[in-house]
Design an enzyme around this catalytic site. Structure first.
Site, PDB file in Angstrom:
ATOM      1  N   ASN A  65       0.843  -1.182   0.000  1.00  0.00           N
ATOM      2  CA  ASN A  65       0.000   0.000   0.000  1.00  0.00           C
ATOM      3  C   ASN A  65       0.891   1.250   0.000  1.00  0.00           C
ATOM      4  O   ASN A  65       1.715   1.419   0.893  1.00  0.00           O
ATOM      5  CB  ASN A  65      -0.903  -0.022   1.243  1.00  0.00           C
ATOM      6  CG  ASN A  65      -1.937   1.079   1.232  1.00  0.00           C
ATOM      7  OD1 ASN A  65      -1.626   2.240   0.968  1.00  0.00           O
ATOM      8  ND2 ASN A  65      -3.170   0.741   1.538  1.00  0.00           N
ATOM      9  N   HIS A  74       0.875   6.000   2.290  1.00  0.00           N
ATOM     10  CA  HIS A  74       1.629   6.866   3.195  1.00  0.00           C
ATOM     11  C   HIS A  74       2.914   7.412   2.598  1.00  0.00           C
ATOM     12  O   HIS A  74       3.557   8.271   3.205  1.00  0.00           O
ATOM     13  CB  HIS A  74       1.848   6.156   4.522  1.00  0.00           C
ATOM     14  CG  HIS A  74       0.538   5.947   5.235  1.00  0.00           C
ATOM     15  ND1 HIS A  74      -0.260   7.005   5.623  1.00  0.00           N
ATOM     16  CD2 HIS A  74      -0.140   4.819   5.551  1.00  0.00           C
ATOM     17  CE1 HIS A  74      -1.363   6.528   6.180  1.00  0.00           C
ATOM     18  NE2 HIS A  74      -1.321   5.215   6.142  1.00  0.00           N
ATOM     19  N   HIS A  85      -5.587   3.803  -1.667  1.00  0.00           N
ATOM     20  CA  HIS A  85      -6.922   4.189  -1.210  1.00  0.00           C
ATOM     21  C   HIS A  85      -7.181   5.631  -1.611  1.00  0.00           C
ATOM     22  O   HIS A  85      -6.519   6.552  -1.117  1.00  0.00           O
ATOM     23  CB  HIS A  85      -6.990   4.027   0.317  1.00  0.00           C
ATOM     24  CG  HIS A  85      -8.343   4.298   0.892  1.00  0.00           C
ATOM     25  ND1 HIS A  85      -8.607   4.143   2.242  1.00  0.00           N
ATOM     26  CD2 HIS A  85      -9.515   4.723   0.336  1.00  0.00           C
ATOM     27  CE1 HIS A  85      -9.876   4.447   2.486  1.00  0.00           C
ATOM     28  NE2 HIS A  85     -10.443   4.820   1.347  1.00  0.00           N
ATOM     29  N   ARG A  96      -9.356   8.409  -0.950  1.00  0.00           N
ATOM     30  CA  ARG A  96     -10.337   8.818   0.047  1.00  0.00           C
ATOM     31  C   ARG A  96     -11.115  10.045  -0.421  1.00  0.00           C
ATOM     32  O   ARG A  96     -10.644  10.826  -1.253  1.00  0.00           O
ATOM     33  CB  ARG A  96      -9.651   9.130   1.378  1.00  0.00           C
ATOM     34  CG  ARG A  96      -9.002   7.937   2.043  1.00  0.00           C
ATOM     35  CD  ARG A  96      -8.443   8.315   3.394  1.00  0.00           C
ATOM     36  NE  ARG A  96      -9.496   8.712   4.298  1.00  0.00           N
ATOM     37  CZ  ARG A  96      -9.965   7.949   5.296  1.00  0.00           C
ATOM     38  NH1 ARG A  96      -9.450   6.749   5.514  1.00  0.00           N
ATOM     39  NH2 ARG A  96     -10.929   8.373   6.075  1.00  0.00           N
ATOM     40  N   ARG A 126      -6.694  12.800   1.341  1.00  0.00           N
ATOM     41  CA  ARG A 126      -5.639  13.118   2.311  1.00  0.00           C
ATOM     42  C   ARG A 126      -4.290  12.520   1.936  1.00  0.00           C
ATOM     43  O   ARG A 126      -3.261  12.958   2.446  1.00  0.00           O
ATOM     44  CB  ARG A 126      -6.034  12.650   3.713  1.00  0.00           C
ATOM     45  CG  ARG A 126      -6.092  11.148   3.891  1.00  0.00           C
ATOM     46  CD  ARG A 126      -6.379  10.745   5.314  1.00  0.00           C
ATOM     47  NE  ARG A 126      -7.680  11.210   5.782  1.00  0.00           N
ATOM     48  CZ  ARG A 126      -8.238  10.802   6.927  1.00  0.00           C
ATOM     49  NH1 ARG A 126      -7.586   9.968   7.707  1.00  0.00           N
ATOM     50  NH2 ARG A 126      -9.429  11.234   7.281  1.00  0.00           N
ATOM     51  N   GLU A 150      -8.717   0.788  -3.164  1.00  0.00           N
ATOM     52  CA  GLU A 150      -9.641   0.831  -2.045  1.00  0.00           C
ATOM     53  C   GLU A 150     -10.468   2.101  -2.153  1.00  0.00           C
ATOM     54  O   GLU A 150      -9.924   3.189  -2.399  1.00  0.00           O
ATOM     55  CB  GLU A 150      -8.880   0.830  -0.724  1.00  0.00           C
ATOM     56  CG  GLU A 150      -8.047  -0.425  -0.504  1.00  0.00           C
ATOM     57  CD  GLU A 150      -7.254  -0.382   0.786  1.00  0.00           C
ATOM     58  OE1 GLU A 150      -6.815  -1.465   1.244  1.00  0.00           O
ATOM     59  OE2 GLU A 150      -7.061   0.724   1.338  1.00  0.00           O
ATOM     60  N   THR A 152      -8.716   3.513   8.538  1.00  0.00           N
ATOM     61  CA  THR A 152      -9.932   2.701   8.557  1.00  0.00           C
ATOM     62  C   THR A 152     -10.028   1.953   9.880  1.00  0.00           C
ATOM     63  O   THR A 152      -9.116   1.233  10.267  1.00  0.00           O
ATOM     64  CB  THR A 152      -9.924   1.700   7.386  1.00  0.00           C
ATOM     65  OG1 THR A 152      -9.728   2.415   6.163  1.00  0.00           O
ATOM     66  CG2 THR A 152     -11.237   0.946   7.321  1.00  0.00           C
ATOM     67  N   GLU A 184     -11.651  -9.212   2.100  1.00  0.00           N
ATOM     68  CA  GLU A 184     -10.412  -8.901   2.816  1.00  0.00           C
ATOM     69  C   GLU A 184     -10.762  -8.785   4.290  1.00  0.00           C
ATOM     70  O   GLU A 184     -11.554  -7.921   4.676  1.00  0.00           O
ATOM     71  CB  GLU A 184      -9.764  -7.611   2.315  1.00  0.00           C
ATOM     72  CG  GLU A 184      -8.474  -7.294   3.065  1.00  0.00           C
ATOM     73  CD  GLU A 184      -7.637  -6.186   2.444  1.00  0.00           C
ATOM     74  OE1 GLU A 184      -6.798  -5.613   3.161  1.00  0.00           O
ATOM     75  OE2 GLU A 184      -7.819  -5.908   1.239  1.00  0.00           O
ATOM     76  N   HIS A 227      -4.445  -4.775   7.597  1.00  0.00           N
ATOM     77  CA  HIS A 227      -4.621  -3.649   8.509  1.00  0.00           C
ATOM     78  C   HIS A 227      -3.813  -3.887   9.784  1.00  0.00           C
ATOM     79  O   HIS A 227      -4.052  -4.821  10.525  1.00  0.00           O
ATOM     80  CB  HIS A 227      -6.076  -3.379   8.884  1.00  0.00           C
ATOM     81  CG  HIS A 227      -6.259  -1.984   9.420  1.00  0.00           C
ATOM     82  ND1 HIS A 227      -6.367  -0.881   8.602  1.00  0.00           N
ATOM     83  CD2 HIS A 227      -6.316  -1.506  10.678  1.00  0.00           C
ATOM     84  CE1 HIS A 227      -6.500   0.209   9.333  1.00  0.00           C
ATOM     85  NE2 HIS A 227      -6.458  -0.136  10.601  1.00  0.00           N
TER      86      HIS A 227
END
Length: 255
Positions: free
Chosen positions: A17, A20, A53, A55, A59, A80, A111, A161, A200
């Site tokens: 992922n 970040h 993701h 969003r 962000r 996502e 999340t 998932e 996660h």
């Protein structure tokens, strides 16, 4: 059911992922670090897919990141997104290999739990059908609750998932109980014909027991890899995570 009872020799994929990486870029409003570079270097380091993701508040990942990356990726793109008209429309335009539908609240840091498909049956089913009509495989990010897993299958999703956040946030007996809940959930999902992924809160110190759940096909990990990259470098952090995962899976298969 004990972990030692599992003898499936299936492979385990790592979804990296890159959210970040974008978070760090956005903190200073610069063009770096570039999420696209992160994605391509992740593939070179052994990532089996790239997860990101988009969003509602943008962000971290931006629309431009998503559209720029789609034609460049050589593995799979796992997008996502929330179950909203805006996000579903973007997904149908981008056509990633996979879309994972997730819950989303603006106030959350990340999340915080799985999508409650039982409470949103009509909405989720419509989203699944729309995305599948666009040729996209659909996953639902859910808690490892038997009723949620059964509902996901009934609504037409072919992938779930399982949310590992509670496992990651506990320790001792509580963590063991969460692990067992994931084991039971993964087994049920597999028996229903679903592909079973998880993610996660996973990091190098807690990923091995999850990797030993042989019904799992894929783990999606981001924050921990970005954090380790500060000390190891981006590609070494990915290589190290995948090695831990595959060693744990191999050990489980030999039991």
């Amino acid at each position: 059911m004990s972990l030692s009872a599992q003898t499936n020799h299936s492979t385990l994929e790592l979804g990296v992922n890159i959210d970040h990486v974008a978070t760090l870029r956005n903190a200073r409003g610069t063009l770096y670090p570039d999420p696209l570079r992160a994605a391509l270097e992740a593939e070179a380091a052994g990532a089996d897919l790239i997860t990101l993701h988009l969003r509602e508040d943008r962000r971290h990942i931006k629309d431009a990141d998503l559209f720029a990356l789609r034609p460049l990726i050589t593995t799979r793109m796992n997008l996502e997104c929330a179950v909203t008209p805006e996000m579903l429309a973007i997904a149908c335009r981008v056509k990633p290999h996979d879309v994972c539908l997730v819950p989303e609240r603006r106030s959350e840091v990340t999340t915080e739990g799985g999508l409650d498909v039982l409470k949103q049956k009509a909405e989720v089913q419509a989203a699944v059908q729309l995305l599948q009509a666009a040729g996209i495989r659909v996953s639902l990010f859910i808690d490892p609750t038997l009723s949620q897993i059964e509902a996901a299958q009934q609504l037409g999703a072919t992938v779930v998932e399982l949310h590992t956040g509670r496992y990651a946030d506990t320790e001792g007996a509580a963590q063991a109980a969460e692990l067992q809940r994931l084991v039971v959930g993964a087994r049920l999902a597999k028996s229903l014909g679903l592909r079973v992924n998880a993610g996660h809160g996973l990091h190098e110190g807690n990923v091995a027991p999850i990797a030993q759940i042989s019904e799992l096909s894929e783990l999606n990990i981001g924050h921990a890899i970005v954090a380790e990259a500060i000390f190891k470098g981006w590609q070494p952090a990915i290589t190290a995570m995948k090695k831990i995962m595959l060693n744990a899976r191999s050990g489980a298969d030999k039991r």
